[in-house]
Design a protein around this motif. Structure first.
Motif, mmCIF file in Angstrom:
data_model
loop_
_atom_site.group_PDB
_atom_site.id
_atom_site.type_symbol
_atom_site.label_atom_id
_atom_site.label_comp_id
_atom_site.label_asym_id
_atom_site.label_seq_id
_atom_site.Cartn_x
_atom_site.Cartn_y
_atom_site.Cartn_z
ATOM 1 N N PHE A 209 0.750 -1.202 0.249
ATOM 2 C CA PHE A 209 -0.012 -0.007 0.004
ATOM 3 C C PHE A 209 0.910 1.252 0.034
ATOM 4 N N ALA A 210 2.099 1.396 0.364
ATOM 5 C CA ALA A 210 2.911 2.415 0.241
ATOM 6 C C ALA A 210 3.318 2.833 -1.070
ATOM 7 N N ALA A 211 3.902 3.768 -1.185
ATOM 8 C CA ALA A 211 4.466 4.737 -2.322
ATOM 9 C C ALA A 211 5.510 3.937 -3.059
ATOM 10 N N SER A 212 6.383 3.519 -2.218
ATOM 11 C CA SER A 212 7.663 2.788 -2.914
ATOM 12 C C SER A 212 7.871 1.447 -2.186
ATOM 13 N N ASP B 238 7.103 0.677 2.020
ATOM 14 C CA ASP B 238 6.220 -0.637 2.399
ATOM 15 C C ASP B 238 7.201 -1.495 3.170
ATOM 16 N N VAL B 239 8.187 -1.712 2.925
ATOM 17 C CA VAL B 239 9.187 -2.939 3.824
ATOM 18 C C VAL B 239 9.208 -2.231 5.020
ATOM 19 N N SER B 240 9.432 -0.987 5.302
ATOM 20 C CA SER B 240 9.711 -0.258 6.533
ATOM 21 C C SER B 240 8.585 -0.151 7.422
ATOM 22 N N PHE B 241 7.346 -0.322 6.945
ATOM 23 C CA PHE B 241 5.993 0.018 7.543
ATOM 24 C C PHE B 241 5.985 -1.013 9.127
ATOM 25 N N GLY B 242 6.319 -2.240 8.997
ATOM 26 C CA GLY B 242 6.125 -3.052 10.022
ATOM 27 C C GLY B 242 7.167 -2.740 11.043
ATOM 28 N N PRO B 243 8.589 -2.709 10.617
ATOM 29 C CA PRO B 243 9.619 -2.073 11.818
ATOM 30 C C PRO B 243 9.078 -0.784 12.481
ATOM 31 N N LEU B 244 8.679 0.070 11.744
ATOM 32 C CA LEU B 244 8.347 1.688 12.160
ATOM 33 C C LEU B 244 7.259 1.189 13.304
ATOM 34 N N ASN B 245 6.217 0.405 12.751
ATOM 35 C CA ASN B 245 5.003 0.228 13.735
ATOM 36 C C ASN B 245 5.477 -0.251 15.096
ATOM 37 N N LEU B 246 6.839 -1.098 15.234
ATOM 38 C CA LEU B 246 7.194 -1.698 16.199
ATOM 39 C C LEU B 246 7.906 -0.575 17.199
ATOM 40 N N GLY B 247 8.152 0.794 16.883
ATOM 41 C CA GLY B 247 8.720 1.648 17.402
ATOM 42 C C GLY B 247 10.156 1.743 17.643
ATOM 43 N N LEU B 248 10.868 1.016 16.549
ATOM 44 C CA LEU B 248 12.293 0.773 16.667
ATOM 45 C C LEU B 248 13.032 2.130 16.012
ATOM 46 N N PRO B 249 14.253 2.115 16.667
ATOM 47 C CA PRO B 249 14.978 3.411 16.227
ATOM 48 C C PRO B 249 15.148 3.481 14.816
ATOM 49 N N ASP B 250 15.337 4.534 13.983
ATOM 50 C CA ASP B 250 15.419 4.734 12.638
ATOM 51 C C ASP B 250 16.529 3.987 12.166
ATOM 52 N N GLY B 251 17.603 3.736 12.974
ATOM 53 C CA GLY B 251 18.718 3.071 12.447
ATOM 54 C C GLY B 251 18.712 1.702 12.349
ATOM 55 N N ARG C 278 11.851 2.368 -5.864
ATOM 56 C CA ARG C 278 10.861 2.072 -7.094
ATOM 57 C C ARG C 278 9.363 2.158 -6.638
ATOM 58 N N PRO C 279 8.326 2.773 -7.321
ATOM 59 C CA PRO C 279 6.974 2.993 -7.021
ATOM 60 C C PRO C 279 6.515 1.689 -7.030
ATOM 61 N N THR C 280 5.645 1.221 -6.027
ATOM 62 C CA THR C 280 5.019 0.017 -5.962
ATOM 63 C C THR C 280 4.299 -0.352 -7.084
ATOM 64 N N HIS C 281 3.460 0.682 -7.717
ATOM 65 C CA HIS C 281 2.655 0.228 -8.677
ATOM 66 C C HIS C 281 3.201 0.177 -10.189
ATOM 67 N N LEU C 282 4.604 0.329 -10.046
ATOM 68 C CA LEU C 282 5.523 0.112 -11.240
ATOM 69 C C LEU C 282 6.113 -1.087 -11.400
ATOM 70 N N LEU C 283 6.036 -2.069 -10.458
ATOM 71 C CA LEU C 283 6.546 -3.283 -10.251
ATOM 72 C C LEU C 283 5.843 -4.422 -10.947
ATOM 73 N N SER C 284 6.616 -5.541 -11.488
ATOM 74 C CA SER C 284 6.088 -6.666 -12.092
ATOM 75 C C SER C 284 5.507 -7.253 -11.016
ATOM 76 N N TYR C 285 4.655 -8.315 -11.218
ATOM 77 C CA TYR C 285 3.880 -9.256 -10.594
ATOM 78 C C TYR C 285 4.863 -9.985 -9.430
ATOM 79 N N GLY C 286 6.125 -10.362 -10.141
ATOM 80 C CA GLY C 286 6.838 -11.271 -9.205
ATOM 81 C C GLY C 286 7.433 -10.300 -8.335
ATOM 82 N N GLN C 287 7.954 -9.076 -8.758
ATOM 83 C CA GLN C 287 8.480 -8.088 -8.014
ATOM 84 C C GLN C 287 7.558 -7.686 -6.800
ATOM 85 N N ARG C 288 6.402 -7.587 -6.980
ATOM 86 C CA ARG C 288 5.387 -7.232 -5.872
ATOM 87 C C ARG C 288 5.510 -8.559 -4.913
#
Length: 275
Positions: free
Chosen positions: A97-100, A104-117, A138-148
């Motif tokens: 759902f994220a723009a890039s 998107d990959v950072s969403f879960g760790p950020l929600n855990l409240g982990l430090p930026d590093g 890369r914008p997620t909407h420009l990914l191939s199916y396998g990349q998604r």
């Protein structure tokens, strides 16, 4: 290795609102370090089982445990569960759902409240594990199916779960994409992640898994993959066909070309190598 399953359902029953029970009195466990293939016909309860294991659904009866400890369904309990168990659904578009890719990959760790590093380190490691580091911006909407698909899995891997549950991860991929993904999963397993894969592909299950869990109308049957997928009674009950590798091994043994106890070929390439 502990005899206690890493994650388990004990006496679990579940039914959707205004519908019949999907699972009744189910006992099911995932053992650490064992690659597990989950198989069954459509409507057998595979998706429900996976969502119960990952905390996406709460059982009507029974309990979910991690390391033998009962999971509570409050915020603290579910957060603890999701640092141990992650589910990746079949359609990556239901998960991205994220723009890039990196966001998107950072969403879960950020929600855990982990430090930026720590978040950056986890994202970098997850992208590398899935071989998509060049796609970070890369914008997620420009990914191939396998990349998604790989991006969705990377988002789960960034949570560093002990158990990664994948719903039909090879569906929709071409043969090269399937082989690359299986290689990635082997790398995750080597790094200590226990992987559970739901699939309809019995040949893939025979090649990849240590154990197979077959969902049938009378429950779930779990055992070593080769023995389980050679049982025609279980296969018929689960709506599955005999794997090519099992049939080939049986024919070779019958003709004296394969010794008793010797593993048979799992692919056409392996069969050609016996010639």
């Amino acid at each position: 290795m502990s005899d206690v399953p890493l994650v388990a359902l004990r006496g679990v029953s579940f039914g959707y609102e205004d519908g019949p029970a999907v699972l009744t009195g189910l006992d099911f466990g995932v053992c650490e370090g064992r690659a597990l293939a989950l198989l069954g016909r459509n409507g057998s309860g595979k998706t429900t089982l996976m969502r119960l294991l990952s905390g996406g659904l709460r059982p009507d009866a029974g309990e979910l445990t991690v390391d033998g400890r009962v999971v509570s369904y409050d915020r603290k309990g579910l957060t603890r569960l999701r640092t141990s168990v992650q589910l990746v659904v079949q359609d990556p578009d239901d998960q991205l759902f994220a723009a890039s890719v990196g966001q998107d990959v950072s969403f879960g760790p950020l929600n855990l409240g982990l430090p930026d590093g720590e978040v950056r380190a986890r994202v970098a490691q997850a992208l590398a594990a899935l071989d998509i580091t060049p796609l970070a911006d890369r914008p997620t909407h420009l990914l191939s199916y396998g990349q998604r698909k790989r991006t969705a899995i990377a988002g789960a891997v960034a949570m560093r779960p002990r158990v990664l549950i994948l719903d039909e991860p090879t569906a929709g991929l071409d043969p090269d994409g399937q082989e690359r993904l299986l290689g990635t999963l082997d790398g995750l397993r080597a790094g200590g992640t226990t992987v559970v894969m739901a699939t309809h592909d019995v040949d893939l299950a025979l090649r990849w898994a240590d154990d197979a869990a077959l969902l049938t109308p009378d429950g779930v049957h779990t055992g070593p993959v080769a023995a389980s997928l050679a049982r025609t009674d279980l296969l018929a009950a689960a709506g599955l066909r005999l794997p090519w590798g099992v049939a080939a091994a049986g024919l070779l043994r019958a003709r004296g070309l394969l010794a008793a106890g010797q593993r048979g070929p799992l692919t056409a390439e392996e069969l050609a190598g016996l010639a």
